[in-house]
Design an enzyme around this catalytic site. Structure first.
Site, PDB file in Angstrom:
ATOM      1  CE1 TYR A  57     -11.678  -9.285  -1.172  1.00 16.28           C
ATOM      2  CE2 TYR A  57     -11.340 -10.681  -3.067  1.00 16.28           C
ATOM      3  CZ  TYR A  57     -12.159 -10.179  -2.071  1.00 16.28           C
ATOM      4  OH  TYR A  57     -13.468 -10.604  -1.990  1.00 16.28           O
ATOM      5  NE  ARG A 291      -2.600 -19.910   6.105  1.00 16.57           N
ATOM      6  CZ  ARG A 291      -1.685 -20.805   6.438  1.00 16.57           C
ATOM      7  NH1 ARG A 291      -0.420 -20.624   6.110  1.00 16.57           N
ATOM      8  NH2 ARG A 291      -2.036 -21.898   7.118  1.00 16.57           N
TER       9      ARG A 291
HETATM   10  N1  LIG Z   1     -17.830 -10.682  -1.972  1.00 18.04           N
HETATM   11  C1  LIG Z   1     -17.369 -10.612  -0.745  1.00 18.04           C
HETATM   12  O1  LIG Z   1     -17.735  -9.728   0.038  1.00 18.04           O
HETATM   13  C2  LIG Z   1     -16.361 -11.635  -0.292  1.00 18.04           C
HETATM   14  C3  LIG Z   1     -16.026 -11.741   1.067  1.00 18.04           C
HETATM   15  C4  LIG Z   1     -15.115 -12.724   1.428  1.00 18.04           C
HETATM   16  C5  LIG Z   1     -14.550 -13.550   0.463  1.00 18.04           C
HETATM   17  N2  LIG Z   1     -14.881 -13.406  -0.853  1.00 18.04           N
HETATM   18  C6  LIG Z   1     -14.313 -14.264  -1.921  1.00 18.04           C
HETATM   19  O2  LIG Z   1     -14.468 -15.626  -1.567  1.00 18.04           O
HETATM   20  C7  LIG Z   1     -13.198 -16.274  -1.538  1.00 18.04           C
HETATM   21  C8  LIG Z   1     -13.194 -17.334  -0.485  1.00 18.04           C
HETATM   22  O3  LIG Z   1     -13.471 -16.749   0.794  1.00 18.04           O
HETATM   23  P1  LIG Z   1     -12.738 -17.251   2.085  1.00 18.04           P
HETATM   24  O4  LIG Z   1     -11.259 -17.120   1.940  1.00 18.04           O
HETATM   25  O5  LIG Z   1     -13.389 -16.608   3.248  1.00 18.04           O
HETATM   26  O6  LIG Z   1     -13.136 -18.815   1.990  1.00 18.04           O
HETATM   27  P2  LIG Z   1     -12.975 -20.104   2.854  1.00 18.04           P
HETATM   28  O7  LIG Z   1     -12.682 -21.157   1.846  1.00 18.04           O
HETATM   29  O8  LIG Z   1     -14.140 -20.263   3.739  1.00 18.04           O
HETATM   30  O9  LIG Z   1     -11.700 -19.866   3.790  1.00 18.04           O
HETATM   31  C9  LIG Z   1     -10.400 -19.919   3.270  1.00 18.04           C
HETATM   32  C10 LIG Z   1      -9.390 -20.026   4.420  1.00 18.04           C
HETATM   33  O10 LIG Z   1      -9.587 -21.251   5.129  1.00 18.04           O
HETATM   34  C11 LIG Z   1      -8.322 -21.876   5.409  1.00 18.04           C
HETATM   35  N3  LIG Z   1      -8.306 -23.118   4.610  1.00 18.04           N
HETATM   36  C12 LIG Z   1      -8.717 -23.268   3.318  1.00 18.04           C
HETATM   37  N4  LIG Z   1      -8.644 -24.555   2.932  1.00 18.04           N
HETATM   38  C13 LIG Z   1      -8.191 -25.253   3.994  1.00 18.04           C
HETATM   39  C14 LIG Z   1      -7.926 -26.625   4.207  1.00 18.04           C
HETATM   40  N5  LIG Z   1      -8.136 -27.526   3.242  1.00 18.04           N
HETATM   41  N6  LIG Z   1      -7.477 -27.006   5.428  1.00 18.04           N
HETATM   42  C15 LIG Z   1      -7.282 -26.092   6.413  1.00 18.04           C
HETATM   43  N7  LIG Z   1      -7.519 -24.779   6.269  1.00 18.04           N
HETATM   44  C16 LIG Z   1      -7.973 -24.347   5.064  1.00 18.04           C
HETATM   45  C17 LIG Z   1      -7.242 -20.870   4.961  1.00 18.04           C
HETATM   46  O11 LIG Z   1      -6.965 -19.965   6.048  1.00 18.04           O
HETATM   47  P3  LIG Z   1      -5.921 -20.286   7.214  1.00 18.04           P
HETATM   48  O12 LIG Z   1      -4.927 -21.269   6.705  1.00 18.04           O
HETATM   49  O13 LIG Z   1      -5.353 -18.973   7.565  1.00 18.04           O
HETATM   50  O14 LIG Z   1      -6.765 -20.872   8.295  1.00 18.04           O
HETATM   51  C18 LIG Z   1      -7.964 -20.076   3.886  1.00 18.04           C
HETATM   52  O15 LIG Z   1      -7.453 -18.766   3.739  1.00 18.04           O
HETATM   53  C19 LIG Z   1     -12.206 -15.124  -1.300  1.00 18.04           C
HETATM   54  O16 LIG Z   1     -10.907 -15.464  -1.733  1.00 18.04           O
HETATM   55  C20 LIG Z   1     -12.823 -14.027  -2.114  1.00 18.04           C
HETATM   56  O17 LIG Z   1     -12.482 -14.190  -3.473  1.00 18.04           O
HETATM   57  C21 LIG Z   1     -15.796 -12.472  -1.229  1.00 18.04           C
END
Ligand SMILES: NC(=O)c1ccc[n+]([C@@H]2O[C@H](COP(=O)([O-])OP(=O)(O)OC[C@H]3O[C@@H](n4cnc5c(N)ncnc54)[C@H](OP(=O)(O)O)[C@@H]3O)[C@@H](O)[C@H]2O)c1
Length: 357
Positions: A57, A291
């Protein structure tokens, strides 16, 4: 905040995990160091103690940001990171290619863990995840290698991401027979757009005493209402700052996202809170990303949401996916006949809670 026992580890983890994948650098779509700290503080203030990161990351900057935060009160936090995936020169020309820096094997594992401990300035990692199954190893050899790190006190517990269910089952069986550190948790994508986990992996984990966590519970922000409501929004991840873009989503996906908005309006909460609650009420622990601090505060509204049976049913129906053939036999249109065949005609008199559905 309530706490869950994380599989056989016995660890008490908050019911919402915080992922730090978008944290560290001052770059579009990411949270810089100051904002990352604000996000982690807002989460911890409400009782959050379960953090996730990975060396890949932002090329180690996510782990650095996490390390700086958790070292303010190390014992209180459950710190998880991964091994297997690393940056390579194709993503960042400053990084030399090296076939042993990535992968599931022991050299990659040991070097990766040493690097993570250094970047986070920690003595131990609470849980180490395999980032993905690279199909190069026997899981038994991986389990033995991680057990060595557990013996050395560098890692306390172990989990798997993105690994086929048959590998999970073999790994847990080997660890149990040999008295090695077991698999305590799984981490896969799971949300109202992506429900594949339900067929093999959730039943596998339930049978083997493994907790299941969901990354991308908001589908990368798609289920937060900002793409479906008439609101102004900043440039975000699905505008092209990341692997997935808005073009990957179908008309059916938008119908699901609007259903989330509708239920959120009905309950007087945020769309994010509803999307996270659906994951939790399906028995999976959501691992959310953010973010900005405002986003995590918005998502934390999930702590006071309880979806009714009707809400769950509406969401389940809107997001229903086709079951694979083996399960469809017991679940699809012909299932009442098939179930009756397997029950010798006495289906109504046999209690079998194991049917898929
Ligand atoms: N094991 C794996 O292969 C793998 C893969 C992916 C992730 N992960 C882990 O899972 C965690 C979460 O994944 P993810 O970031 O994809 O999760 P997510 O919660 O589905 O998406 C997060 C993104 O959504 C937007 N966001 C979040 N809360 C919001 C809100 N309340 N209102 C509006 N927009 C919002 C932000 O992006 P914007 O503001 O840019 O829209 C944020 O970066 C990662 O940090 C990582 O630790 C693991």
């Amino acid at each position: 905040m309530r706490y869950k026992i994380l599989g056989r580890s016995g660890l008490r983890v908050s019911e919402l995990a915080l992922g730090t994948m978008m944290m560290g650098p001052e770059e579009p779509g990411r949270a810089g160091p100051l904002e990352s700290r604000r996000i982690m503080e807002a989460y911890a203030e409400q009782g959050g103690n379960f953090f996730d990161s990975a060396p890949v990351y932002n090329n180690g900057q996510s782990e650095q940001a996490l390390g700086e935060f958790v070292n303010t009160d190390r014992e209180r936090y459950v710190v998880t990171t991964k091994y297997t995936n690393v940056m390579y020169s194709g993503l960042d020309p400053r990084i030399p290619d090296d076939p042993n820096r990535g992968g599931n094997h022991k050299k990659s594992m040991v070097q990766s863990v040493e690097g993570s401990l250094r970047r986070m300035n920690l003595d131990y990692i609470d849980l180490l995840w395999i980032h993905l199954w690279d199909f190069s190893m026997d899981i038994e050899d991986v389990m033995r290698s991680v057990n060595d790190l557990v013996q050395q006190g560098k890692v306390l517990h172990f989990g798997l991401c993105n690994t086929p269910a048959w590998v999970v089952a073999r790994g847990q069986t080997a660890a149990t027979i040999r008295g090695w550190e077991p698999i305590s948790a799984l981490q896969y994508q799971y949300n109202l757009i992506e429900r594949d986990l339900e067929f093999e992996l959730i039943p596998c984990a339930n049978a083997l005493g493994i907790a299941v966590t969901a990354f991308s519970p908001l589908s990368g922000g798609f289920l937060t209402g900002k793409y479906t409501r008439d609101v102004e929004r900043e440039s975000s991840r699905l505008d092209g700052n990341w692997f997935d873009t808005l073009e990957n989503y179908s008309e059916q996906d938008f119908i699901v996202a609007r259903k989330v908005d509708e239920i959120a309006d009905r309950l007087g909460t945020s769309s994010s809170a509803v999307a996270l609650s659906w994951v939790q009420q399906r028995g999976v622990l959501p691992m959310v990303g953010a973010r900005t601090a405002e986003q995590i505060i918005d998502s934390l509204k999930f702590l006071s949401v309880e979806l009714s049976d009707e809400d769950m049913q509406e969401l389940n129906q809107a997001s229903a996916t086709e079951w694979p053939w083996t399960y469809n036999l017991m679940q699809g249109e012909r299932s009442s006949v098939i179930r009756q065949l397997a029950a010798g005609g006495m289906l109504e008199q046999i209690d079998n809670p194991g049917f898929p559905g």
